[in-house]
Design an enzyme around this catalytic site. Structure first.
Site, PDB file in Angstrom:
ATOM      1  N   LYS A 130       0.829  -1.212   0.000  1.00  0.00           N
ATOM      2  CA  LYS A 130       0.000   0.000   0.000  1.00  0.00           C
ATOM      3  C   LYS A 130       0.860   1.256   0.000  1.00  0.00           C
ATOM      4  O   LYS A 130       0.617   2.207  -0.719  1.00  0.00           O
ATOM      5  CB  LYS A 130      -0.833  -0.053   1.292  1.00  0.00           C
ATOM      6  CG  LYS A 130      -2.087   0.683   1.336  1.00  0.00           C
ATOM      7  CD  LYS A 130      -2.955   0.292   2.564  1.00  0.00           C
ATOM      8  CE  LYS A 130      -2.226   0.072   3.870  1.00  0.00           C
ATOM      9  NZ  LYS A 130      -3.135  -0.099   5.026  1.00  0.00           N
TER      10      LYS A 130
ATOM     11  N   LYS B  87       4.376   1.380  -0.247  1.00  0.00           N
ATOM     12  CA  LYS B  87       5.686   1.266  -0.916  1.00  0.00           C
ATOM     13  C   LYS B  87       6.838   1.494   0.073  1.00  0.00           C
ATOM     14  O   LYS B  87       7.882   2.033  -0.277  1.00  0.00           O
ATOM     15  CB  LYS B  87       5.818   2.241  -2.112  1.00  0.00           C
ATOM     16  CG  LYS B  87       4.691   2.135  -3.116  1.00  0.00           C
ATOM     17  CD  LYS B  87       4.738   0.830  -3.905  1.00  0.00           C
ATOM     18  CE  LYS B  87       3.524   0.620  -4.762  1.00  0.00           C
ATOM     19  NZ  LYS B  87       2.873  -0.682  -4.617  1.00  0.00           N
TER      20      LYS B  87
HETATM   21  N1  C2G Z   1      -4.807   9.309  10.707  1.00  0.00           N
HETATM   22  C1  C2G Z   1      -5.361  10.504  11.188  1.00  0.00           C
HETATM   23  N2  C2G Z   1      -4.569  11.607  11.280  1.00  0.00           N
HETATM   24  C2  C2G Z   1      -3.277  11.580  10.928  1.00  0.00           C
HETATM   25  C3  C2G Z   1      -2.698  10.381  10.451  1.00  0.00           C
HETATM   26  C4  C2G Z   1      -3.507   9.257  10.348  1.00  0.00           C
HETATM   27  O1  C2G Z   1      -6.565  10.578  11.511  1.00  0.00           O
HETATM   28  N3  C2G Z   1      -2.554  12.697  11.008  1.00  0.00           N
HETATM   29  C5  C2G Z   1      -5.677   8.139  10.584  1.00  0.00           C
HETATM   30  C6  C2G Z   1      -5.852   7.670   9.142  1.00  0.00           C
HETATM   31  O2  C2G Z   1      -6.823   8.445   8.468  1.00  0.00           O
HETATM   32  C7  C2G Z   1      -6.289   6.232   9.342  1.00  0.00           C
HETATM   33  C8  C2G Z   1      -5.559   5.836  10.652  1.00  0.00           C
HETATM   34  O3  C2G Z   1      -5.119   7.046  11.262  1.00  0.00           O
HETATM   35  O4  C2G Z   1      -7.701   6.170   9.557  1.00  0.00           O
HETATM   36  C9  C2G Z   1      -4.365   4.961  10.371  1.00  0.00           C
HETATM   37  O5  C2G Z   1      -3.542   5.612   9.447  1.00  0.00           O
HETATM   38  P1  C2G Z   1      -2.538   4.772   8.569  1.00  0.00           P
HETATM   39  O6  C2G Z   1      -1.728   3.919   9.441  1.00  0.00           O
HETATM   40  O7  C2G Z   1      -1.858   5.675   7.597  1.00  0.00           O
HETATM   41  O8  C2G Z   1      -3.599   3.835   7.829  1.00  0.00           O
HETATM   42  P2  C2G Z   1      -3.584   3.310   6.364  1.00  0.00           P
HETATM   43  O9  C2G Z   1      -2.276   2.660   6.092  1.00  0.00           O
HETATM   44  O10 C2G Z   1      -4.157   4.351   5.476  1.00  0.00           O
HETATM   45  O11 C2G Z   1      -4.582   2.069   6.499  1.00  0.00           O
HETATM   46  O12 C2G Z   1      -7.901  -0.715   4.986  1.00  0.00           O
HETATM   47  C10 C2G Z   1      -7.396   0.552   4.974  1.00  0.00           C
HETATM   48  C11 C2G Z   1      -6.123   0.668   5.622  1.00  0.00           C
HETATM   49  O13 C2G Z   1      -5.808  -0.332   6.525  1.00  0.00           O
HETATM   50  C12 C2G Z   1      -5.902   2.060   6.194  1.00  0.00           C
END
Ligand code: C2G
Length: 130
Positions: free
Chosen positions: A44, A46
């Site tokens: 997802k 990279k």
């Molecule tokens: N998030 C947030 N504010 C940030 C960073 C992240 O609200 N400043 C939220 C993202 O929107 C997400 C969650 O924290 O809902 C986890 O972020 P990531 O680890 O980047 O998740 P991601 O890899 O996008 O995984 O099935 C979908 C995926 O598993 C989502």
């Protein structure tokens, strides 16, 4: 008893992650979190997560707002995960806005605003420069 489900990699856990988990829990009674596997997250984003899937799952499951965690292995299984965990509400950050609207036939779907000015990528960049 409203069961809420959310998903994410949650690598290098930070306050933005905590905020979406706390806000998700506040929309129901019990929070289930799908933590992206190392293989899924690498595809997802990279980039291989800095923390292993085991450590990321341990951190998330230790939070007061989290009821249980499981490993999320692909986007395609989202419907199965929602059904098998009997979730009523899917919460995602608004970087995913519109992406899961099809699932509205099996549960409610809410996109919450991301916390501004904080991200794992930005934290890693600051550490690299220090
Ligand atoms: N998030 C947030 N504010 C940030 C960073 C992240 O609200 N400043 C939220 C993202 O929107 C997400 C969650 O924290 O809902 C986890 O972020 P990531 O680890 O980047 O998740 P991601 O890899 O996008 O995984 O099935 C979908 C995926 O598993 C989502």
């Amino acid at each position: 008893m409203i069961r809420v489900i959310t998903f994410g990699t949650f690598d290098v856990f930070h306050a933005g992650h905590l905020s979406i988990l706390e806000r998700s829990k506040s929309l129901g009674d019990y929070l289930i979190v799908g933590v992206s596997s190392d293989a899924f997250s690498t595809g997802k984003k990279k980039r291989t997560p800095i923390y292993s899937e085991n450590d990321r799952m341990r951190i998330i499951s230790a939070l007061a707002c989290v009821g249980e965690v499981f490993l999320e292995e692909s986007l395609e299984q989202k419907e199965d995960y929602i059904r098998s965990h009997a979730a009523h509400l899917l919460v995602m950050g608004d970087d995913w806005r519109g992406k899961f609207d099809d699932l509205r036939n099996i549960c409610d779907v809410i996109y919450l605003p991301r916390t501004p000015s904080i991200s794992t990528t930005a934290i890693v960049e600051v550490i690299k420069k220090t």
